[in-house]
Design an enzyme around this catalytic site. Structure first.
Site, PDB file in Angstrom:
ATOM      1  N   HIS A 126       5.339   3.181   4.554  1.00  0.00           N
ATOM      2  CA  HIS A 126       6.692   2.999   5.094  1.00  0.00           C
ATOM      3  C   HIS A 126       7.202   1.574   4.943  1.00  0.00           C
ATOM      4  CE1 HIS A 126       8.151   6.761   6.968  1.00  0.00           C
ATOM      5  NE2 HIS A 126       6.875   7.099   6.850  1.00  0.00           N
ATOM      6  N   ASP A 145      10.134   2.059  10.866  1.00  0.00           N
ATOM      7  CA  ASP A 145      10.666   3.420  10.616  1.00  0.00           C
ATOM      8  C   ASP A 145      10.329   4.363  11.760  1.00  0.00           C
ATOM      9  OD1 ASP A 145      12.047   3.040   8.256  1.00  0.00           O
ATOM     10  OD2 ASP A 145      10.387   3.642   6.967  1.00  0.00           O
ATOM     11  N   ASP A 173      -0.858   2.901  12.664  1.00  0.00           N
ATOM     12  CA  ASP A 173       0.602   2.974  12.644  1.00  0.00           C
ATOM     13  C   ASP A 173       1.197   2.673  14.017  1.00  0.00           C
ATOM     14  OD1 ASP A 173      -0.662   4.608  10.646  1.00  0.00           O
ATOM     15  OD2 ASP A 173       1.257   5.545  10.202  1.00  0.00           O
ATOM     16  N   HIS A 226      -2.186   6.411   8.861  1.00  0.00           N
ATOM     17  CA  HIS A 226      -1.359   7.315   8.051  1.00  0.00           C
ATOM     18  C   HIS A 226      -1.186   8.722   8.611  1.00  0.00           C
ATOM     19  CE1 HIS A 226       0.679   8.199   4.339  1.00  0.00           C
ATOM     20  NE2 HIS A 226      -0.301   8.822   3.739  1.00  0.00           N
ATOM     21  N   ARG A 240       1.434  15.767   0.358  1.00  0.00           N
ATOM     22  CA  ARG A 240       2.513  14.781   0.502  1.00  0.00           C
ATOM     23  C   ARG A 240       3.305  14.613  -0.795  1.00  0.00           C
ATOM     24  NH1 ARG A 240       1.596  11.423   5.144  1.00  0.00           N
ATOM     25  NH2 ARG A 240      -0.500  11.612   5.996  1.00  0.00           N
TER      26      ARG A 240
END
Length: 495
Positions: free
Chosen positions: A302, A272, A240, A425, A398
């Protein structure tokens, strides 16, 4: 991270044990006060664990509501929903319980359920302007969804890519920056990066051209892209980045800029949260167009319409460019590959493995990815799942995907001829973590995530004849004084 959190929680509880109190309720109240301070200090892991201890002692609507908010900050929407339900069950008049549940449902794209909760709040707190604003905004989203569903049956409806006419966009004489005539060159990319570093934008005409070329290219790719790394050649896998453009540039400074001899794979969540997502994604798009067979991009959770509306990318694109461009990004993200297979031995996806046994590489190849992420199935799991230390599978905190254990990983790797899985993640203190006896690795490349986590970033390097992963951690670098989540939807509490 878990070990550090456990140590802090233990220290706090030891200090509380030294005090005298009248029963569990008073003890729970003291723990709650400590948890509230950690929450205020943005140490959400510790806050959530302390709320848990207090709940075991003396459960209350407020404690469940507070822990739900901590879970929301950690993006554990399923756990937040459960806590909000518990809060409302204990006290049906607890307004914050409805707020928390609505926010979790918003993040999961369950807008009608969120709307019902906001409506409940408005009925109870008729003078609450914030509640009214949230209700009205959520109502707009629900109505827009209904409209889009109604017109989706119109097969003649054209995409933004099909209606876009770049030739009609003029470049003003006053524009100072790189010009894109036909194909991207390395000189264009270096000039573009310097332009972005100086906090200036690429002209809209060229931005649209890059996005359109990228859209047309990714549409031609398979759902699972297979990569061959030759013997002796290096290959880099990053996790990420989340709009942290200056940290992305630092990766290139440390490890070399992308080239045909220095290939990269970025494993989802390009945008994001970080407030330089536009600069980040156009840099990646540029390198993908320049080196299509040596720069790879996997879709993350995302890269989706719901996340982009909540966590800032849509707002950033609209602020820096237009709604039309935001809509085109939504279309484009649906075509990103879901995973990569390196030398037939390393499986790379953003989230993780599957809720069901028996999923094969051929099953993955057959997935229709041109859609928003579903709540169930192979595509959902690839984008959302997480490893767990215990065997078997568990429901994901989640709210989507699953948690999978070492036995699941071992069985899947053996059945599909895979040596190990690389996924991203999750924030990790050192930027990476080994799981499942070395058959699963997490890599996360956004250091000091959201300017508050104090984590390192990391990337993985391998060579074609030595697939053993080598990890390079790195620290965050300075960036302009624009805070994370600057473009997020403030109405729903995600910033």
């Amino acid at each position: 991270m878990a070990g550090i959190t456990d140590d802090i929680v233990a220290t706090v509880l030891e200090s509380i044990e030294e005090k005298k109190f009248d029963g569990d309720e008073q003890k729970a109240e003291l723990i709650k006060k400590e948890a509230n301070q950690f929450f205020k200090d943005q140490v959400y892991d510790v806050a959530a664990d302390l709320y848990s201890v207090a709940i075991e002692l003396h459960p209350s609507a407020i404690l469940y509501g507070n822990r739900a908010q901590a879970y929301l900050k950690k993006e554990l929407y399923g756990a937040a929903l459960e806590d909000a339900d518990n809060a409302i069950a204990i006290d049906p008049s607890y307004v914050k319980g409805f707020y928390r549940r609505a926010t979790a449902n918003m993040a999961l794209g369950r807008f009608r359920k969120a709307l019902a909760d906001y409506q409940a709040v408005v009925k109870v707190a008729q003078k609450d302007l914030d509640a009214k604003a949230k209700f009205e905004e959520c109502q707009k989203i629900v109505r827009r969804q209904a409209f889009l569903a109604a017109i989706s049956v119109d097969h003649d409806k054209k995409t933004v890519a099909e209606t876009l006419d770049i030739s009609k966009i003029a470049v003003e004489d006053a524009y100072e920056g790189p010009h894109l005539e036909d194909k991207i060159t390395i000189e264009f990319m270096m000039e573009l990066i310097q332009k972005f570093k100086s906090q200036k934008l690429l002209h809209k005409k060229y931005a649209f051209k890059m996005l359109l070329d990228f859209y047309n290219y990714v549409k031609t790719l398979p759902t699972m892209v297979e990569i061959t790394v030759p013997a002796g050649k290096k290959f880099t896998i990053c996790g990420d980045v989340h709009g942290q453009f200056y940290d992305l540039c630092n990766i290139f400074e440390i490890n070399g800029y992308p080239s045909e001899t220095n290939p990269y794979l970025f494993n989802g969540d390009f945008v994001d949260r970080g407030s330089f997502s536009v600069e980040t994604i156009f840099t990646m798009i540029g390198f993908k167009l320049l080196y299509p067979h040596h720069f790879f991009m996997s879709r993350g959770n995302h890269e989706s319409d719901v996340m982009n509306k909540m966590y800032g990318f849509e707002g950033e694109v609209k602020s820096k460019y237009t709604q039309q461009m935001s809509d085109m990004f939504t279309e484009t993200f649906c075509w990103l590959p879901l995973c990569h297979l390196i030398n037939e031995k390393i499986f790379v996806c953003h989230g993780g493995l599957f809720k069901e046994d028996g999923v094969t590489l051929d099953d993955i190849r057959k997935v229709d990815r041109n859609r928003q992420p579903p709540d169930e199935g192979i595509m959902c799991d690839l984008l959302w799942s997480d490893p767990q230390p215990i065997s078997g599978r568990s429901a994901s905190k989640r709210g989507v995907g699953c948690q999978f254990g070492p036995d699941v990983t071992s069985k899947w790797c053996e059945a599909n001829g895979i040596e190990y899985v690389v996924r991203s993640h999750e924030v990790k203190p050192e930027g990476y973590e080994m799981h499942h006896n070395g058959q699963c690795f997490t890599v996360f490349s956004a250091p000091n995530y959201c300017d508050q986590m104090n984590n390192k970033g990391a990337f993985i390097t391998i060579t074609g004849d030595n697939l053993t992963p080598r990890f390079t951690p790195f620290d965050a670098v300075p960036h302009p004084k624009l805070p994370p989540m600057a473009y997020a939807n403030s109405l729903f509490g995600f910033n």
